[in-house]
Design a protein around this motif. Structure first.
Motif, PDB file in Angstrom:
ATOM      1  N   ARG A  79       0.803  -1.222   0.000  1.00  0.00           N
ATOM      2  CA  ARG A  79       0.000   0.000   0.000  1.00  0.00           C
ATOM      3  C   ARG A  79       0.834   1.269   0.000  1.00  0.00           C
ATOM      4  NH1 ARG A  79      -5.581  -0.726   3.330  1.00  0.00           N
ATOM      5  NH2 ARG A  79      -6.004   1.099   2.043  1.00  0.00           N
ATOM      6  N   LEU A  88       2.870   1.566   3.481  1.00  0.00           N
ATOM      7  CA  LEU A  88       2.047   2.766   3.632  1.00  0.00           C
ATOM      8  C   LEU A  88       2.852   4.060   3.590  1.00  0.00           C
ATOM      9  CD1 LEU A  88      -0.621   1.583   6.216  1.00  0.00           C
ATOM     10  CD2 LEU A  88      -1.094   2.487   3.951  1.00  0.00           C
ATOM     11  N   MET A  91       4.457   7.267   1.467  1.00  0.00           N
ATOM     12  CA  MET A  91       3.963   8.096   0.369  1.00  0.00           C
ATOM     13  C   MET A  91       5.112   8.955  -0.142  1.00  0.00           C
ATOM     14  SD  MET A  91       1.505   9.470  -1.487  1.00  0.00           S
ATOM     15  CE  MET A  91       1.212  10.988  -2.389  1.00  0.00           C
ATOM     16  N   THR A 146       6.013  10.176   4.772  1.00  0.00           N
ATOM     17  CA  THR A 146       5.962  10.843   3.480  1.00  0.00           C
ATOM     18  C   THR A 146       7.351  11.366   3.124  1.00  0.00           C
ATOM     19  OG1 THR A 146       5.343  12.968   4.500  1.00  0.00           O
ATOM     20  CG2 THR A 146       3.561  11.533   3.761  1.00  0.00           C
ATOM     21  N   ASN A 179       2.574   9.845   7.110  1.00  0.00           N
ATOM     22  CA  ASN A 179       1.565   9.823   6.051  1.00  0.00           C
ATOM     23  C   ASN A 179       0.179   9.759   6.702  1.00  0.00           C
ATOM     24  OD1 ASN A 179       0.159   9.523   3.648  1.00  0.00           O
ATOM     25  ND2 ASN A 179       0.732   7.377   3.368  1.00  0.00           N
ATOM     26  N   GLY A 215      -2.874   8.816   4.508  1.00  0.00           N
ATOM     27  CA  GLY A 215      -2.804   7.414   4.106  1.00  0.00           C
ATOM     28  C   GLY A 215      -3.104   6.464   5.254  1.00  0.00           C
ATOM     29  N   ARG A 244      -6.856   6.484   5.814  1.00  0.00           N
ATOM     30  CA  ARG A 244      -7.557   5.758   4.742  1.00  0.00           C
ATOM     31  C   ARG A 244      -7.357   4.252   4.875  1.00  0.00           C
ATOM     32  NH1 ARG A 244      -5.962   9.600  -0.466  1.00  0.00           N
ATOM     33  NH2 ARG A 244      -7.453  11.287  -0.019  1.00  0.00           N
TER      34      ARG A 244
END
Length: 272
Positions: free
Chosen positions: A144, A162, A164, A180, A193, A196, A199
């Motif tokens: 992801r 996860l 980004m 990130t 992140n 993210g 989500r």
């Protein structure tokens, strides 16, 4: 099964039920295509390539070509792509270098136009590579993770689960999970992140633990070993522990925090 009359499909290829092959596509001997997968026009699936069920391969993608590695001696190696992947136009995925090794892409990955997956790279499930993202050999991308457009990832670099990466980011060091990376910068972490993680359904309590762990790793002034020990002492399991484990196993060193000095400014491994 539906095969366009202009397609070139070897009798030694294995095609599952419901496979569709478009105009001028090429499927070589030894390729295996899962059921209900769609191969677009001019796409090429080469020998020793396994493509899962329910995938969609768009025009001019090339899957399983020879590795761009001078160490490759021509012996058998593989490319394996999981179920439910979307592979857009112009994508290239190269097979492994050493005999018996493989490039591996997980389930439900989205490889957008003109992205490249180098030999022996490994992608977890539901990874997104945006347009023009380039992965060198042996790169590892956690489940992801989102790699934005035109990102450059050096060989052997790891991107954690996860994470980004902002557009145009370049990595020669490892990007920790849940973080990130700044756009248009080299090896610079921006923070967690947060969007993210929400989500992905990570509970607020775990996000708070990660925030504390991130502070220990990047903002406390501790060195890497001290930060890892502190994180493990406070968080024996969960994503915070995963962050510490990732840092400990980094061989290329971690990306630095954008502002100030912290643990990740110190090399956790040799720069290549």
């Amino acid at each position: 099964m539906s095969i366009h009359p202009t397609a070139v499909v070897s009798p030694q290829a294995e095609l599952g039920a419901g496979v569709t092959v478009g105009p001028m596509a090429v499927i070589e001997a030894g390729a295996i295509i899962g059921e209900n997968t769609i191969i677009g026009s001019h796409a090429v699936v080469m020998r020793h390539t396994v493509l899962g069920a329910g995938c969609r391969v768009h025009a001019h993608a090339v899957l399983g070509d020879l590795p761009q590695d001078v160490a490759f001696d021509g012996r058998e190696s593989y490319a394996r792509i999981g179920d439910g992947c979307v592979i857009r136009e112009g994508v290239t995925v190269h097979r492994g270098t050493k005999p018996g090794t493989a490039t591996e892409i997980g389930r439900e990955c989205f490889l957008r136009a003109n992205s490249h997956v180098g030999h022996n790279s490994r992608l977890g499930d539901r990874v997104v590579l945006a347009n023009g993202a380039l992965l060198g050999g042996y790169a590892e991308i956690g489940a992801r993770a989102f790699v934005s457009g035109n990102c450059l990832i050096h060989q052997f670099v790891r991107v954690g689960r996860l994470a980004m990466l902002g557009g145009g980011a370049a990595l020669s060091k490892d990007a920790p999970p849940f973080c990130t990376i700044y756009s248009l910068h080299l090896n610079q972490v921006a923070g967690l992140n947060v969007v993210g993680l929400r989500r992905a359904g990570m509970p607020p309590a775990e996000r708070l633990m990660l925030k504390k762990a991130y502070h220990l790793l990047y903002l406390s002034g501790l060195n890497v070993k001290q930060a890892i020990a502190a994180i493990r002492g406070e968080f024996p399991d969960g994503p915070a522990r995963e962050l510490a484990d990732f840092a400990e196993t980094s061989r290329r060193g971690l990306c630095r925090h954008r502002h100030g000095r912290g643990a990740a400014d110190e090399d956790a491994g040799a720069e290549a």
